[in-house]
Design an enzyme around this catalytic site. Structure first.
Site, mmCIF file in Angstrom:
data_model
loop_
_atom_site.group_PDB
_atom_site.id
_atom_site.type_symbol
_atom_site.label_atom_id
_atom_site.label_comp_id
_atom_site.label_asym_id
_atom_site.label_seq_id
_atom_site.Cartn_x
_atom_site.Cartn_y
_atom_site.Cartn_z
ATOM 1 N N ASP A 103 7.540 -16.743 6.261
ATOM 2 C CA ASP A 103 7.287 -15.343 6.597
ATOM 3 C C ASP A 103 5.832 -15.169 6.990
ATOM 4 O OD1 ASP A 103 6.531 -15.854 3.883
ATOM 5 O OD2 ASP A 103 6.398 -13.692 3.527
ATOM 6 N N ASP A 135 -0.905 -19.561 9.405
ATOM 7 C CA ASP A 135 -0.425 -19.098 8.096
ATOM 8 C C ASP A 135 1.021 -18.631 8.203
ATOM 9 O OD1 ASP A 135 -0.287 -18.148 5.482
ATOM 10 O OD2 ASP A 135 -1.305 -16.271 5.943
ATOM 11 N N GLU A 169 6.470 -15.039 0.762
ATOM 12 C CA GLU A 169 5.117 -15.289 0.247
ATOM 13 C C GLU A 169 4.175 -14.138 0.555
ATOM 14 O OE1 GLU A 169 0.994 -16.725 -0.089
ATOM 15 O OE2 GLU A 169 1.995 -15.949 1.702
ATOM 16 N N HIS A 231 -2.375 23.683 5.195
ATOM 17 C CA HIS A 231 -3.330 23.950 6.283
ATOM 18 C C HIS A 231 -4.706 24.119 5.643
ATOM 19 C CE1 HIS A 231 -5.425 25.845 9.548
ATOM 20 N NE2 HIS A 231 -4.339 25.870 10.333
ATOM 21 N N SER A 420 -5.457 -16.298 -3.086
ATOM 22 C CA SER A 420 -4.496 -16.500 -4.173
ATOM 23 C C SER A 420 -3.186 -17.032 -3.607
ATOM 24 C CB SER A 420 -4.220 -15.186 -4.908
ATOM 25 O OG SER A 420 -5.417 -14.588 -5.341
#
Length: 479
Positions: A103, A135, A169, A231, A420
């Site tokens: 993904d 990636d 992921e 508004h 990470s």
């Protein structure tokens, strides 16, 4: 040590077939497998099917694990399948588990892409530009290209390979941890070590091996008040405005120079030892590398060591965006009735996500109370993952270092990273095996950003690196 003649045959085949590999990557990039967008869920399934087709073509036996369902954008959807491949089962060979994801992040040409993000293009410098090129489609296809090159060149594959490719992921890997724990003593049984290619070189010239990652705690802070949008000309100055409260709260999270203002966040950060200080001296990194990657000179530090420490071994807080606020071009005098701000904290070893969440909630509730606002505050922890550190002296890293020397003619830097990849810690703990991060792309690839790219040279040399690593694994003593 791996056989030189064998590797030369492998390298030669890869070089002769690089156009074939680029075409394969182009096919994969054309599938917009965005896991965080319900409208693209069918494309994520399609990307999984594309990989299954390649598995069949390469005689990789496989299982398709269905992780279940989840709710996304108000819709209940099937989670993308986790593909478990097996190539070889020779009891006399080591077994390596490789992980990657199919993904990708969202991409719209109006975000600033110079070309259609779903059409892989190559510029005059050999940059292969397209969403997912680096990636992580380039690396996962790299493993499969390496298998194919051995088959076509008539070279015996040096190890048994287990493959785990997921499609979530980029959307917290939902369902993956449960599968790993469930399959630890079945599918993953017998694995000797783990290799993940889902990160990047520190700079743009020298390869590296990565043995540590920061963790992440991701938060959504919602302030709500009026029953509907108002508004500003009619109601401005007469009501507590949710946007104003949220902006004030977010201004109290972090300073402009990166200092986290939440009490307790830094309490568990490990002390910097003299031994660790020495490791930074040998790393090839210049501030200019950072400036090239960010395309500006807005770096916080002018010192390389401080920069690396801030990226690797200290926590960082980043504000990501606000839902519910007016963001389109033009003028709209709306007073939003509900806004949600998102931020994350990148954590380091010794920090616990539960403690981080407790510190965040306590601080924000206290600061909100000081405002005296009649609006309501809600804090959600959307994701939490611990930091990860591996042993760079393990034979898995030794094999990878030898592979880098064979392919790139230099010794790799040993690095940690600021990003990470939570599955690293899951694999390490569940399987009790060493985990190695072996990057294919450069530090300026722009993953998650506009104009993401993978240099052709990194792609082709990366295929060689992945294959050579497996040969060195077969040759190294596993003690």
């Amino acid at each position: 040590m791996a056989n030189t003649e064998t590797l030369e045959r492998f390298f030669s085949y890869v070089d002769q077939n690089q156009e074939h590999y680029v075409t394969r990557l182009r096919e994969a990039v054309a599938i917009p497998s965005v896991s965080a967008d319900a409208d693209h869920r069918e494309d994520v399934y399609r990307m999984g099917d594309w990989l299954i087709g390649l598995f069949k073509q390469l005689n990789i036996s496989y299982e398709v694990a269905e992780p279940g369902t989840h709710v996304l954008d108000g819709k209940t959807l099937k989670l993308p399948p986790i593909l478990l491949g097996t190539y070889g089962n020779d009891p006399n060979k080591k077994t390596i588990l490789v992980y990657g994801h199919y993904d990708v992040q969202p991409a719209l040409i109006e975000d600033g892409w110079r070309s259609d993000p779903w059409k892989l293009t190559e510029d005059s410098t050999g940059r292969l530009v397209g969403r997912g090129s680096s990636d992580d489609k380039g690396p996962i296809i790299g493993w499969l290209n390496a298998i194919e090159a051995h088959q076509k060149a008539g070279i015996e594959f040096p190890v048994n390979l287990k493959i785990c490719f997921e499609g979530m992921e980029e959307n917290v890997s939902e369902g993956l941890d449960d599968l790993i724990l469930r399959e630890a003593n079945r599918y993953f049984k017998g694995v000797d070590a783990v290799c993940i290619s889902d990160n990047y070189w520190l700079g743009v010239t020298k390869p590296c091996l990565t043995y540590g990652l920061r963790g992440i705690s991701y938060f959504k802070v919602t302030v709500s008040g009026p029953g509907r949008d108002l508004h500003s000309g009619v109601f401005g100055g007469t009501v507590y405005e949710p946007m104003t409260d949220l902006i004030i709260l977010f201004s109290k999270l972090v300073t402009s120079d990166g200092k986290i203002l939440i009490p307790g966040i830094n309490d568990d950060v490990a002390e910097l030892t003299d031994e660790e200080k020495e490791t930074y001296k040998a790393i090839e990194f210049k501030i200019q590398d950072l400036q090239s990657a960010i395309e500006s000179q807005t770096n916080l530090f002018d010192n390389e060591t401080q920069t690396l420490q801030a990226r690797w071994r200290y926590p960082a807080l980043s504000i990501h965006g606000i839902e519910g606020a007016f963001s389109a071009p033009g003028v709209k005098t709306v007073l939003p009735c509900k806004v949600s701000g998102k931020f994350s904290i990148r954590s380091v070893p010794n920090m616990d996500p539960d403690k981080v969440t407790a510190c965040v909630e306590k601080y924000l509730k206290e600061e909100f109370a000081k405002l005296g606002s009649k609006n309501k505050l809600n804090i959600e922890s959307l994701h939490g993952a611990k930091a990860w550190v591996s042993s760079p002296n393990h034979w898995n890293f030794v094999a990878a270092a030898k592979a880098v020397e064979k392919v790139f003619k230099c010794k790799p830097d040993l690095t940690r990273e600021g990003g990470s990849i939570p599955v690293t810690l899951t694999f390490q703990d569940a399987l009790n095996k060493n985990v190695l991060l072996l990057p294919m792309g450069r530090g300026d690839d722009g993953a998650h950003s506009t104009n993401e790219k993978l240099d052709r040279s990194n792609y082709i040399q990366g295929i060689k690196l992945l294959g050579t690593y497996l040969h060195e694994v077969a040759a190294v003593k596993s003690t």
